[in-house]
Design a protein around this motif. Structure first.
Motif, mmCIF file in Angstrom:
data_model
loop_
_atom_site.group_PDB
_atom_site.id
_atom_site.type_symbol
_atom_site.label_atom_id
_atom_site.label_comp_id
_atom_site.label_asym_id
_atom_site.label_seq_id
_atom_site.Cartn_x
_atom_site.Cartn_y
_atom_site.Cartn_z
ATOM 1 N N PHE A 79 9.261 16.714 0.030
ATOM 2 C CA PHE A 79 9.048 15.939 -1.185
ATOM 3 C C PHE A 79 10.310 15.212 -1.632
ATOM 4 C CE2 PHE A 79 5.969 19.592 -1.755
ATOM 5 C CZ PHE A 79 4.917 18.895 -1.217
ATOM 6 N N VAL A 80 11.450 15.580 -1.088
ATOM 7 C CA VAL A 80 12.700 14.864 -1.360
ATOM 8 C C VAL A 80 13.249 14.410 -0.010
ATOM 9 C CG1 VAL A 80 14.940 14.945 -2.529
ATOM 10 C CG2 VAL A 80 13.059 16.364 -3.357
ATOM 11 N N SER A 81 12.462 13.602 0.673
ATOM 12 C CA SER A 81 12.853 13.098 1.985
ATOM 13 C C SER A 81 12.127 11.786 2.228
ATOM 14 C CB SER A 81 12.491 14.095 3.089
ATOM 15 O OG SER A 81 11.113 14.025 3.393
ATOM 16 N N ALA B 3 5.642 15.904 -7.430
ATOM 17 C CA ALA B 3 5.314 17.013 -8.327
ATOM 18 C C ALA B 3 4.207 16.625 -9.299
ATOM 19 C CB ALA B 3 6.561 17.457 -9.083
ATOM 20 N N LEU B 4 4.256 15.395 -9.815
ATOM 21 C CA LEU B 4 3.226 14.941 -10.750
ATOM 22 C C LEU B 4 1.880 14.785 -10.053
ATOM 23 C CD1 LEU B 4 5.241 12.297 -12.812
ATOM 24 C CD2 LEU B 4 4.670 14.651 -13.445
ATOM 25 N N VAL B 5 1.883 14.201 -8.859
ATOM 26 C CA VAL B 5 0.631 14.043 -8.110
ATOM 27 C C VAL B 5 0.038 15.413 -7.784
ATOM 28 C CG1 VAL B 5 -0.360 13.252 -5.932
ATOM 29 C CG2 VAL B 5 1.262 11.807 -7.160
ATOM 30 N N LEU B 6 0.874 16.333 -7.347
ATOM 31 C CA LEU B 6 0.383 17.669 -7.017
ATOM 32 C C LEU B 6 -0.132 18.392 -8.257
ATOM 33 C CD1 LEU B 6 3.129 18.728 -4.456
ATOM 34 C CD2 LEU B 6 0.708 18.385 -3.967
ATOM 35 N N GLY B 7 0.463 18.135 -9.413
ATOM 36 C CA GLY B 7 -0.039 18.724 -10.648
ATOM 37 C C GLY B 7 -1.439 18.239 -10.978
ATOM 38 N N VAL B 8 -1.671 16.935 -10.805
ATOM 39 C CA VAL B 8 -3.014 16.387 -11.037
ATOM 40 C C VAL B 8 -4.019 16.996 -10.062
ATOM 41 C CG1 VAL B 8 -4.403 14.280 -10.953
ATOM 42 C CG2 VAL B 8 -2.132 14.234 -11.999
ATOM 43 N N LEU B 9 -3.633 17.083 -8.793
ATOM 44 C CA LEU B 9 -4.527 17.677 -7.790
ATOM 45 C C LEU B 9 -4.807 19.145 -8.104
ATOM 46 C CD1 LEU B 9 -3.077 16.147 -4.491
ATOM 47 C CD2 LEU B 9 -5.140 15.463 -5.728
ATOM 48 N N ALA B 10 -3.796 19.868 -8.577
ATOM 49 C CA ALA B 10 -3.995 21.279 -8.927
ATOM 50 C C ALA B 10 -4.974 21.415 -10.089
ATOM 51 C CB ALA B 10 -2.658 21.928 -9.267
ATOM 52 N N ALA B 11 -4.855 20.526 -11.097
ATOM 53 C CA ALA B 11 -5.770 20.578 -12.238
ATOM 54 C C ALA B 11 -7.207 20.315 -11.794
ATOM 55 C CB ALA B 11 -5.339 19.557 -13.287
ATOM 56 N N LEU B 12 -7.405 19.310 -10.953
ATOM 57 C CA LEU B 12 -8.752 19.012 -10.460
ATOM 58 C C LEU B 12 -9.282 20.138 -9.579
ATOM 59 C CD1 LEU B 12 -8.301 15.239 -9.594
ATOM 60 C CD2 LEU B 12 -9.467 16.213 -11.573
ATOM 61 N N SER C 105 1.706 4.414 5.267
ATOM 62 C CA SER C 105 1.334 4.435 3.853
ATOM 63 C C SER C 105 2.375 5.171 3.011
ATOM 64 C CB SER C 105 -0.046 5.079 3.680
ATOM 65 O OG SER C 105 -0.088 6.359 4.296
ATOM 66 N N GLN C 106 3.277 5.912 3.654
ATOM 67 C CA GLN C 106 4.381 6.547 2.940
ATOM 68 C C GLN C 106 5.234 5.506 2.216
ATOM 69 O OE1 GLN C 106 5.154 9.620 2.371
ATOM 70 N NE2 GLN C 106 7.263 9.440 1.636
ATOM 71 N N LEU C 107 5.224 4.264 2.688
ATOM 72 C CA LEU C 107 6.006 3.204 2.055
ATOM 73 C C LEU C 107 5.580 2.978 0.611
ATOM 74 C CD1 LEU C 107 6.134 0.669 5.032
ATOM 75 C CD2 LEU C 107 8.075 1.927 4.063
ATOM 76 N N TYR C 108 4.303 3.212 0.289
ATOM 77 C CA TYR C 108 3.853 3.060 -1.094
ATOM 78 C C TYR C 108 4.542 4.079 -2.000
ATOM 79 C CZ TYR C 108 0.144 0.160 0.891
ATOM 80 O OH TYR C 108 -0.559 -0.807 1.556
ATOM 81 N N LEU C 109 4.677 5.308 -1.508
ATOM 82 C CA LEU C 109 5.366 6.335 -2.297
ATOM 83 C C LEU C 109 6.846 6.003 -2.456
ATOM 84 C CD1 LEU C 109 3.778 9.589 -0.797
ATOM 85 C CD2 LEU C 109 3.215 8.462 -2.960
ATOM 86 N N LEU C 110 7.459 5.497 -1.404
ATOM 87 C CA LEU C 110 8.873 5.139 -1.502
ATOM 88 C C LEU C 110 9.076 3.953 -2.442
ATOM 89 C CD1 LEU C 110 10.000 5.525 2.223
ATOM 90 C CD2 LEU C 110 10.418 7.089 0.325
ATOM 91 N N GLN C 111 8.153 2.999 -2.444
ATOM 92 C CA GLN C 111 8.234 1.883 -3.387
ATOM 93 C C GLN C 111 8.136 2.383 -4.826
ATOM 94 O OE1 GLN C 111 8.968 -1.202 -3.183
ATOM 95 N NE2 GLN C 111 8.284 -2.122 -1.262
ATOM 96 N N LEU C 112 7.242 3.342 -5.052
ATOM 97 C CA LEU C 112 7.101 3.920 -6.389
ATOM 98 C C LEU C 112 8.372 4.653 -6.793
ATOM 99 C CD1 LEU C 112 5.258 4.384 -8.787
ATOM 100 C CD2 LEU C 112 4.294 6.367 -7.610
ATOM 101 N N ALA C 113 8.981 5.376 -5.851
ATOM 102 C CA ALA C 113 10.244 6.055 -6.137
ATOM 103 C C ALA C 113 11.349 5.047 -6.440
ATOM 104 C CB ALA C 113 10.643 6.933 -4.953
ATOM 105 N N ALA D 73 13.626 10.860 -7.240
ATOM 106 C CA ALA D 73 12.501 10.231 -7.938
ATOM 107 C C ALA D 73 11.208 10.461 -7.166
ATOM 108 C CB ALA D 73 12.764 8.738 -8.113
ATOM 109 N N LEU D 74 11.302 10.442 -5.835
ATOM 110 C CA LEU D 74 10.122 10.759 -5.017
ATOM 111 C C LEU D 74 9.669 12.188 -5.260
ATOM 112 C CD1 LEU D 74 8.132 9.948 -2.760
ATOM 113 C CD2 LEU D 74 9.822 10.760 -1.112
ATOM 114 N N GLY D 75 10.620 13.112 -5.404
ATOM 115 C CA GLY D 75 10.263 14.492 -5.718
ATOM 116 C C GLY D 75 9.510 14.605 -7.024
ATOM 117 N N VAL D 76 9.910 13.817 -8.030
ATOM 118 C CA VAL D 76 9.211 13.821 -9.311
ATOM 119 C C VAL D 76 7.797 13.284 -9.139
ATOM 120 C CG1 VAL D 76 9.189 12.836 -11.635
ATOM 121 C CG2 VAL D 76 11.343 13.631 -10.644
ATOM 122 N N VAL D 77 7.660 12.189 -8.380
ATOM 123 C CA VAL D 77 6.338 11.610 -8.129
ATOM 124 C C VAL D 77 5.422 12.632 -7.454
ATOM 125 C CG1 VAL D 77 5.087 9.879 -6.776
ATOM 126 C CG2 VAL D 77 7.148 9.240 -8.025
#
Length: 536
Positions: free
Chosen positions: A209-211, A168-177, A137-145, A162-166
């Protein structure tokens, strides 16, 4: 004895509670000095359980701060990531990408963030599975990057930054929730979220996150499961979508890599732990309100089982070879007997300690025939370890030593343009330093603190009366069981082969358990004080 009360004045002030203050001409209470008022406001906010719009805006700020701080941590003073030891190439070649390194130069000493479109042929993609595609399922994140790379003006067809940015944004949403659903005061919520940030931003984990490693999605999945479990257990009434979200996240997490399949198994009792819908009073049977969760659990296990069956046969052979010749035989007092118990030729003892591509590998020997049919994880457990259960204790000891090490020293951090090959990055390493200080000389302390946390979780579930407080205990127990299951999945599957790296997800989950364990003591104390105040 007089009753104290305040009335609001027409201009927004308050009258003294003395009845004479209502008489025209009497003076109102003098305003407090600014410093005293400021301190009172801070104290009120620290103990205030906010709801609604106020908490919503604070949580948005927390999420933005979490993401922003992580982006600074990843990219300021130069990007950091993880060099590819071969696992990343299994995924990127499946997307038709190759790293931007010069021809015939290694990629394991520096991080190559930029990838270019490339047509792979035959067994080159990937080399360690003989050309069979590796699913994750990591392939979905790489496709988004890959999609975000041109939007962020990054070079190449996909850039891992770009994956690192993705991430960071996902983790920000999780942190807010997480900030919304963790019970307690703003200070208590901040304690948990800050602890989580120190873990994900630590040098041990941030590079993922950058790998291109599949562990990236696993880290995000574990945190998302934690947040979804909080939502499930905080809800006064559980809806079907609570269960559906947990099932979807567990499916994503379990399919990042084969060893992460344990998170799907552990998610099943989590989904069944509460009833869906409003419950009628009277006698209830176990399945009442749990039919949807039962169906979702069945679908989840079936999907993960299909994922495991579709993995490359060569990849499964690598794992089984390591489990026998790297983990089992070198640590056995009678390795020939182990082979006999498995129904294998005792002459295969010559391969003890070898890897599948080593010079002394036994894959070409006649006795190797039928090896894969006789060495599944269940075969090893039932035919060998159950006969000598004390060997599981020594295996556990090796696993704890691996956990205490926390970080491998052969996967490097800096990109190719930094000119720093074979170098580890330590810009943020508080979690690593505390972990090593506590566990390096006494790995058994990991078990002690985890059990102490579990005891605190059980007490919270028994003592606390509010659903939001009890959610900390329930989620903590779920993560503790998940860490335990992942620990044994690693040790029983490949064991000593690349043990420290494979235990990364166990370390990460255990870190979350210890944070919630510490916080559960605070929740328990607050709950007891609140109950005493209510009973007076």
């Amino acid at each position: 004895m007089s009753t104290r009360f305040e009335l609001e004045a027409p201009d927004g002030g308050t009258f003294e509670d003395d009845p004479l203050a209502l008489v025209p001409g009497t003076k109102r209470r003098k305003p407090r000095p600014r410093l005293q008022a400021a301190l009172a406001s801070v104290s009120r906010i620290a103990g205030y359980r906010m709801d609604g719009t106020g908490l919503g805006w604070v949580s948005v700020g927390v999420g933005v701060a979490f993401s922003g701080a992580l982006l600074l941590r990843l990219f300021v003073s130069g990007a950091i990531g993880l060099s590819d030891q071969g696992d990343g190439q299994r995924l990127t070649c499946g997307l038709g990408l190759r790293a931007g390194n010069a021809y015939n130069t290694p990629v394991d000493d520096l991080v190559y963030t930029t990838y270019f479109d490339h047509r792979w042929y035959g067994e080159d993609c990937p080399w360690n599975t003989y050309g069979q595609p590796y699913n994750s399922s990591q392939l979905y994140l790489l496709q988004l990057a890959k999609w975000l790379t041109p939007l962020l003006r990054l070079p190449g067809d996909m850039d891992l930054r770009a994956l690192g940015v993705v991430c960071a944004l996902v983790l920000g949403v999780l942190a807010a929730l997480m900030f919304v659903w963790i019970p307690g005061s703003l200070v208590g919520k901040g304690f948990v979220v800050t602890g989580v940030w120190l873990i994900v931003a630590d040098a041990t984990f941030a590079g993922y996150f950058v790998s291109a490693y599949s562990d990236t999605g696993a880290i995000l999945g574990v945190l998302a499961l934690m947040v979804a479990a909080l939502a499930l257990w905080r809800a006064e009434q559980v809806h079907w979508w609570h269960v559906a979200v947990i099932a979807a996240i567990a499916l994503f997490t379990a399919t990042t890599k084969t060893q992460a399949a344990t998170y799907a198994v552990v998610a099943v009792p989590l989904m069944l732990s509460r009833r869906v819908g409003a419950q009628k009073h009277g006698k209830r049977y176990f399945l009442q309100g749990r039919w949807f969760a039962l169906a979702a659990s069945g679908g989840l296990i079936a999907a993960v089982g299909q994922y495991l069956r579709t993995q490359p046969a060569r990849f499964g052979e690598l794992n089984q070879y390591n489990a026998v010749f790297v983990e089992m035989l070198p640590h056995s007092k009678n390795p020939e007997q182990d082979l006999v118990r498995l129904g294998l030729d005792p002459t295969l003892i010559s391969g003890s300690g070898s890897r599948i591509n080593s010079a002394n590998s036994v894959t070409e020997l006649p006795g190797y025939q039928g090896f894969l049919d006789k060495t599944s994880t269940w075969d090893l457990f039932s035919q060998v370890y159950l006969h000598e259960p004390f060997r599981l204790l020594s295996m556990m000891g090796r696993g704890l030593v691996g956990m205490a090490r926390l970080r491998v020293d052969y996967i490097y951090s800096y990109p190719w343009y930094s000119g720093r090959p074979d170098t580890l990055e330590w810009r943020v390493s508080l979690f690593y330093q505390v972990w090593r200080m506590m566990f390096s000389s006494l790995p058994l302390l990991i078990i002690v603190l985890t059990l102490a946390s579990c005891l605190a979780f059980v007490i919270v579930l028994k003592v606390c009366t509010t659903q939001e407080d009890r959610s900390v205990g329930a989620v903590g127990l779920f993560l503790a069981v998940a860490a335990l299951a992942q620990f044994w999945a690693v040790n029983l599957s490949e064991g000593a082969s690349d043990l420290i790296k494979h235990l990364m997800l166990t370390d990460f989950t255990t870190g979350l358990v210890l944070i919630l364990g510490a916080y559960s003591v605070i929740v328990l104390r607050s709950s007891v004080i609140r109950e005493k105040g209510t009973s007076r």
